[in-house]
Design a protein around this motif. Sequence first.
Motif, PDB file in Angstrom:
ATOM      1  N   ALA A 135       0.823  -1.211   0.000  1.00  0.00           N
ATOM      2  CA  ALA A 135       0.000   0.000   0.000  1.00  0.00           C
ATOM      3  C   ALA A 135       0.855   1.258   0.000  1.00  0.00           C
ATOM      4  O   ALA A 135       0.492   2.260  -0.626  1.00  0.00           O
ATOM      5  CB  ALA A 135      -0.930  -0.007   1.216  1.00  0.00           C
ATOM      6  N   GLY A 136       1.997   1.226   0.693  1.00  0.00           N
ATOM      7  CA  GLY A 136       2.854   2.395   0.796  1.00  0.00           C
ATOM      8  C   GLY A 136       3.297   2.958  -0.547  1.00  0.00           C
ATOM      9  O   GLY A 136       3.151   4.161  -0.805  1.00  0.00           O
ATOM     10  N   PRO A 137       3.868   2.137  -1.444  1.00  0.00           N
ATOM     11  CA  PRO A 137       4.336   2.681  -2.727  1.00  0.00           C
ATOM     12  C   PRO A 137       3.231   3.301  -3.569  1.00  0.00           C
ATOM     13  O   PRO A 137       3.434   4.371  -4.168  1.00  0.00           O
ATOM     14  CB  PRO A 137       4.934   1.445  -3.424  1.00  0.00           C
ATOM     15  CG  PRO A 137       5.321   0.529  -2.329  1.00  0.00           C
ATOM     16  CD  PRO A 137       4.279   0.735  -1.277  1.00  0.00           C
ATOM     17  N   PHE A 138       2.075   2.656  -3.648  1.00  0.00           N
ATOM     18  CA  PHE A 138       1.002   3.209  -4.483  1.00  0.00           C
ATOM     19  C   PHE A 138       0.454   4.505  -3.890  1.00  0.00           C
ATOM     20  O   PHE A 138       0.114   5.439  -4.624  1.00  0.00           O
ATOM     21  CB  PHE A 138      -0.105   2.174  -4.658  1.00  0.00           C
ATOM     22  CG  PHE A 138       0.295   1.040  -5.550  1.00  0.00           C
ATOM     23  CD1 PHE A 138       0.329   1.199  -6.921  1.00  0.00           C
ATOM     24  CD2 PHE A 138       0.658  -0.193  -5.017  1.00  0.00           C
ATOM     25  CE1 PHE A 138       0.708   0.155  -7.754  1.00  0.00           C
ATOM     26  CE2 PHE A 138       1.042  -1.235  -5.840  1.00  0.00           C
ATOM     27  CZ  PHE A 138       1.072  -1.070  -7.211  1.00  0.00           C
ATOM     28  N   PHE A 139       0.384   4.568  -2.570  1.00  0.00           N
ATOM     29  CA  PHE A 139      -0.037   5.813  -1.921  1.00  0.00           C
ATOM     30  C   PHE A 139       0.931   6.940  -2.265  1.00  0.00           C
ATOM     31  O   PHE A 139       0.525   8.040  -2.653  1.00  0.00           O
ATOM     32  CB  PHE A 139      -0.101   5.601  -0.405  1.00  0.00           C
ATOM     33  CG  PHE A 139      -0.311   6.866   0.375  1.00  0.00           C
ATOM     34  CD1 PHE A 139      -1.592   7.319   0.632  1.00  0.00           C
ATOM     35  CD2 PHE A 139       0.769   7.605   0.842  1.00  0.00           C
ATOM     36  CE1 PHE A 139      -1.799   8.489   1.349  1.00  0.00           C
ATOM     37  CE2 PHE A 139       0.582   8.774   1.558  1.00  0.00           C
ATOM     38  CZ  PHE A 139      -0.717   9.221   1.814  1.00  0.00           C
ATOM     39  N   ALA A 140       2.234   6.673  -2.121  1.00  0.00           N
ATOM     40  CA  ALA A 140       3.238   7.709  -2.337  1.00  0.00           C
ATOM     41  C   ALA A 140       3.303   8.142  -3.795  1.00  0.00           C
ATOM     42  O   ALA A 140       3.433   9.333  -4.095  1.00  0.00           O
ATOM     43  CB  ALA A 140       4.607   7.212  -1.871  1.00  0.00           C
ATOM     44  N   MET A 141       3.197   7.199  -4.712  1.00  0.00           N
ATOM     45  CA  MET A 141       3.345   7.539  -6.124  1.00  0.00           C
ATOM     46  C   MET A 141       2.118   8.265  -6.660  1.00  0.00           C
ATOM     47  O   MET A 141       2.237   9.151  -7.504  1.00  0.00           O
ATOM     48  CB  MET A 141       3.627   6.282  -6.938  1.00  0.00           C
ATOM     49  CG  MET A 141       4.928   5.602  -6.559  1.00  0.00           C
ATOM     50  SD  MET A 141       5.464   4.352  -7.708  1.00  0.00           S
ATOM     51  CE  MET A 141       6.002   5.344  -9.091  1.00  0.00           C
ATOM     52  N   GLU A 142       0.935   7.914  -6.173  1.00  0.00           N
ATOM     53  CA  GLU A 142      -0.270   8.542  -6.691  1.00  0.00           C
ATOM     54  C   GLU A 142      -0.520   9.908  -6.057  1.00  0.00           C
ATOM     55  O   GLU A 142      -0.910  10.856  -6.748  1.00  0.00           O
ATOM     56  CB  GLU A 142      -1.486   7.642  -6.467  1.00  0.00           C
ATOM     57  CG  GLU A 142      -2.755   8.210  -7.079  1.00  0.00           C
ATOM     58  CD  GLU A 142      -3.923   7.246  -7.025  1.00  0.00           C
ATOM     59  OE1 GLU A 142      -4.988   7.595  -7.546  1.00  0.00           O
ATOM     60  OE2 GLU A 142      -3.764   6.158  -6.449  1.00  0.00           O
TER      61      GLU A 142
END
Length: 372
Positions: free
Chosen positions: A199-206
């Motif tokens: 969840a962390g990467p998609f939150f940060a990238m979006e």
Amino acid sequence: MLLLDGAKQSRLRISLGSRRTFLGWLRESSSGVIVMAVGVGAVTGVAAVAFRFLITAATRLFTGYDDYSGLGRIASAHWPGLGCWFLLLAPVVAGAIYGPIVYRFAPETRGHGVPEVMYAVAERGGRIAPQVVVLKAMASALCIGGGGSVGREGPIVQIGSAAGSTIAQVIRLDTQRMRLLVACGAAGGIAATFNAPLAGPFFAMELILRDFAAESFGAIVLSSVTASVVGRAVLGDQAFLTLPVFAVRNPVEYPLYLLLGLAVGIVGVCFSKVLYMIEDLCDWAWRGPEWARPAVGGLLLGGLLIAMPQMYGVGYPVLENAVEGKYLLGMLAGAATGREDGGHRPHDRHRRLRGSLRAHIVHRRDGRYRIR
């Protein structure tokens, strides 16, 4: 003696030259990004663990329990003579402590956390003041431990992003890589706090970086996994929320899930609009000094906590009970009307229950930012 001094100077020149070479490698090479991403993930993981311990310590300080929200309307273990009326005083005392600290040393720590990081990335090249790491953790822990009906996600995103930005400023990275390390910190914070390395990467990238380039994605994933490993090593490999077992027994259920998604989306949008409307109303009505605002807001919050003690703190036990269907719809609707105290506003717990919404930044006159 001259030969000895010359040898020392030669070693000093070699040391400085090696340092410059290493920093240049970090700034320019692709492999340097990997090293920095792992470093940011490790630092953010430690920060996330420390933040959780701070919240628990603050909650114990005010209530005598690790988590008060699921206990009902009982007295504090420290002040049993006050009965449940300590709920009226706890947010006021907490606000009186962290309000002046935030106002004096780090006004940028006010707000939900995520909009401030988005603004820093979009308008300031990712620069966030180093003191945000410590002061955001202290202020948010006091706010939550003192009864603030808020979550960990907003503060830990700002804490992790500030850690990444600080590392980037020390190394003197360019704007592009500084923004990348800010996103790495945000992803690591989410991953370590909620044991959610995906969840962390998609939150940060979006939301933070808004860039799905392959190099950025790889670095953010590495940071997220590293932070998650650190979090699991200290806190254990347990999900922060235990979901009941369910299965689709009939294809007719799929349209019901579709309707549920639409309903939750509408509720989420309405909740955001009501939240910001109340914030604007408080901004308009407040005439006192900003440092006193959390304490005054805490008095209003204390009244809500007496009526509904389940709103106290992060409230994950209450969230689990809600997911398991142990609360009536009226109770959930009442909890949705509760809000944080009036100056330091991390994300509300109800944001966890609704779908992710595409966001943009609105720069407000009082220096705070918001997601719409």
